[in-house]
Design an enzyme around this catalytic site. Sequence first.
Site, mmCIF file in Angstrom:
data_model
loop_
_atom_site.group_PDB
_atom_site.id
_atom_site.type_symbol
_atom_site.label_atom_id
_atom_site.label_comp_id
_atom_site.label_asym_id
_atom_site.label_seq_id
_atom_site.Cartn_x
_atom_site.Cartn_y
_atom_site.Cartn_z
ATOM 1 N N ARG A 92 -9.877 0.457 8.473
ATOM 2 C CA ARG A 92 -9.285 -0.838 8.777
ATOM 3 C C ARG A 92 -10.308 -1.778 9.411
ATOM 4 O O ARG A 92 -10.002 -2.935 9.650
ATOM 5 C CB ARG A 92 -8.216 -0.522 9.799
ATOM 6 N N ARG A 111 10.955 -1.581 11.413
ATOM 7 C CA ARG A 111 9.952 -1.034 12.323
ATOM 8 C C ARG A 111 9.811 -1.898 13.579
ATOM 9 O O ARG A 111 10.157 -3.088 13.563
ATOM 10 C CB ARG A 111 8.592 -0.960 11.602
ATOM 11 N N ARG A 159 11.744 -5.656 4.682
ATOM 12 C CA ARG A 159 11.513 -4.214 4.485
ATOM 13 C C ARG A 159 12.468 -3.385 5.340
ATOM 14 O O ARG A 159 12.815 -3.750 6.452
ATOM 15 C CB ARG A 159 10.080 -3.834 4.857
ATOM 16 N N LYS A 162 0.839 -1.211 0.000
ATOM 17 C CA LYS A 162 0.000 0.000 0.000
ATOM 18 C C LYS A 162 0.879 1.267 0.000
ATOM 19 O O LYS A 162 0.634 2.183 -0.767
ATOM 20 C CB LYS A 162 -0.914 0.016 1.243
ATOM 21 N N ARG A 218 -0.378 -9.377 12.922
ATOM 22 C CA ARG A 218 -0.950 -8.374 12.010
ATOM 23 C C ARG A 218 -1.724 -9.056 10.878
ATOM 24 O O ARG A 218 -2.771 -8.586 10.455
ATOM 25 C CB ARG A 218 0.159 -7.492 11.429
HETATM 26 P P1 AP5 Z 1 4.895 -1.632 1.803
HETATM 27 O O1 AP5 Z 1 4.601 -0.730 0.657
HETATM 28 O O2 AP5 Z 1 5.624 -1.036 2.973
HETATM 29 O O3 AP5 Z 1 3.566 -2.420 2.285
HETATM 30 P P2 AP5 Z 1 2.317 -1.918 3.095
HETATM 31 O O4 AP5 Z 1 1.127 -2.596 2.518
HETATM 32 O O5 AP5 Z 1 2.283 -0.418 3.156
HETATM 33 O O6 AP5 Z 1 2.651 -2.602 4.498
HETATM 34 P P3 AP5 Z 1 2.536 -2.077 5.968
HETATM 35 O O7 AP5 Z 1 3.275 -3.084 6.809
HETATM 36 O O8 AP5 Z 1 2.995 -0.643 6.104
HETATM 37 O O9 AP5 Z 1 1.038 -2.173 6.237
HETATM 38 P P4 AP5 Z 1 0.361 -2.319 7.571
HETATM 39 O O10 AP5 Z 1 -1.028 -2.197 7.113
HETATM 40 O O11 AP5 Z 1 0.692 -3.488 8.392
HETATM 41 O O12 AP5 Z 1 1.010 -1.121 8.426
HETATM 42 P P5 AP5 Z 1 0.529 0.344 8.799
HETATM 43 O O13 AP5 Z 1 1.723 1.201 8.809
HETATM 44 O O14 AP5 Z 1 -0.658 0.748 7.992
HETATM 45 O O15 AP5 Z 1 5.719 -2.874 1.216
HETATM 46 C C1 AP5 Z 1 6.208 -3.874 2.074
HETATM 47 C C2 AP5 Z 1 7.598 -4.319 1.601
HETATM 48 O O16 AP5 Z 1 7.481 -4.951 0.338
HETATM 49 C C3 AP5 Z 1 8.616 -3.166 1.377
HETATM 50 O O17 AP5 Z 1 9.893 -3.616 1.706
HETATM 51 C C4 AP5 Z 1 8.539 -2.892 -0.125
HETATM 52 O O18 AP5 Z 1 9.765 -2.365 -0.635
HETATM 53 C C5 AP5 Z 1 8.261 -4.286 -0.659
HETATM 54 N N1 AP5 Z 1 7.452 -4.267 -1.870
HETATM 55 C C6 AP5 Z 1 6.281 -3.591 -2.031
HETATM 56 N N2 AP5 Z 1 5.807 -3.811 -3.279
HETATM 57 C C7 AP5 Z 1 6.708 -4.658 -3.884
HETATM 58 C C8 AP5 Z 1 6.778 -5.262 -5.161
HETATM 59 N N3 AP5 Z 1 5.827 -5.053 -6.075
HETATM 60 N N4 AP5 Z 1 7.811 -6.087 -5.445
HETATM 61 C C9 AP5 Z 1 8.775 -6.328 -4.524
HETATM 62 N N5 AP5 Z 1 8.783 -5.763 -3.294
HETATM 63 C C10 AP5 Z 1 7.759 -4.952 -2.978
HETATM 64 O O19 AP5 Z 1 -0.023 0.087 10.298
HETATM 65 C C11 AP5 Z 1 0.846 -0.215 11.361
HETATM 66 C C12 AP5 Z 1 0.042 -0.328 12.665
HETATM 67 O O20 AP5 Z 1 -0.594 0.940 12.963
HETATM 68 C C13 AP5 Z 1 -1.106 -1.339 12.662
HETATM 69 O O21 AP5 Z 1 -0.663 -2.645 12.963
HETATM 70 C C14 AP5 Z 1 -2.021 -0.758 13.750
HETATM 71 O O22 AP5 Z 1 -1.553 -1.050 15.050
HETATM 72 C C15 AP5 Z 1 -1.895 0.736 13.510
HETATM 73 N N6 AP5 Z 1 -2.912 1.265 12.573
HETATM 74 C C16 AP5 Z 1 -2.658 1.862 11.364
HETATM 75 N N7 AP5 Z 1 -3.809 2.231 10.783
HETATM 76 C C17 AP5 Z 1 -4.807 1.873 11.629
HETATM 77 C C18 AP5 Z 1 -6.228 1.983 11.565
HETATM 78 N N8 AP5 Z 1 -6.839 2.554 10.510
HETATM 79 N N9 AP5 Z 1 -6.962 1.465 12.591
HETATM 80 C C19 AP5 Z 1 -6.374 0.908 13.668
HETATM 81 N N10 AP5 Z 1 -5.016 0.770 13.795
HETATM 82 C C20 AP5 Z 1 -4.234 1.257 12.767
#
Ligand code: AP5
Length: 215
Positions: free
Chosen positions: A88, A162, A127, A13, A173
């Site tokens: 979410r 992270r 990552r 994402k 997660r």
């Molecule tokens: P990346 O682009 O970083 O993936 P992502 O989907 O953004 O993954 P996240 O881990 O950030 O999502 P998440 O939903 O767990 O975390 P968030 O920060 O929202 O890509 C991942 C890796 O793959 C990278 O190394 C990238 O380079 C690689 N990659 C990507 N595309 C690729 C490709 N095509 N080919 C090869 N490699 C590739 O949330 C964190 C925490 O915050 C949650 O656990 C929760 O506690 C809290 N939180 C956040 N939002 C909410 C909400 N709305 N409600 C409640 N709690 C929340």
Amino acid sequence: MKIILLGAPGAGKGTVAKLLMEADGSIQISTGDLLRAAVKEGTELGRQAKGYMDRGDLVPDSLIMDMMEIRLQEKDCRQGFLLDGFPRTIPQAEALKEVMKRLDISLDFVVNLDVPRDIILDRLTTRRTCANGSCQEIYNTKSNPPNADGTCKKCGSPTIQRDDETEGAILNRLEVYNEKTAPLIGFYQGEGLLKTFLSVNSKDTVEAVIKALKE
Ligand code: AP5
């Protein structure tokens, strides 16, 4: 563009959002990035959110909605936004619908990034993220490594793993995603807003999203 990016942790994402931002100047609003910034700054929100985040649990809906209602009214959202990691849960999606109605904002559509689980697991353990809060470039030790000394190619700051990238937190997660977030696929299908993209190559996905926006 005004879109929601839906997908499991590690689905890409953040990566897709950054590429889409470059395409038309819309801003990325990542609830994860906002929460991590709050933790780093030691605000009341950050203090309340940290434990949930480190375990890989969701932060309570009320905290997220308070934060997002304010964020969506900021001036930079008028030209377009990409919601990354929000909503979410079904209650968040219902609350967002109310807020958007009140603010007279309508979505183009919801992008559901569909990525096989084995690819996701591999991506999350490899990552690296730029530690500079105003950069936060995303890297991957396999597919897109930072500089050889581990620094960011854009700003030269160190890159880090992270706090929620331990094996236990990653597995939690993914479970939380299946239980609380995957039901949003049906929710947005019912709203007639869902578009699913098999997303293995992020650049191809971005091209497909931009094409869909023009249709
Ligand atoms: P990346 O682009 O970083 O993936 P992502 O989907 O953004 O993954 P996240 O881990 O950030 O999502 P998440 O939903 O767990 O975390 P968030 O920060 O929202 O890509 C991942 C890796 O793959 C990278 O190394 C990238 O380079 C690689 N990659 C990507 N595309 C690729 C490709 N095509 N080919 C090869 N490699 C590739 O949330 C964190 C925490 O915050 C949650 O656990 C929760 O506690 C809290 N939180 C956040 N939002 C909410 C909400 N709305 N409600 C409640 N709690 C929340």
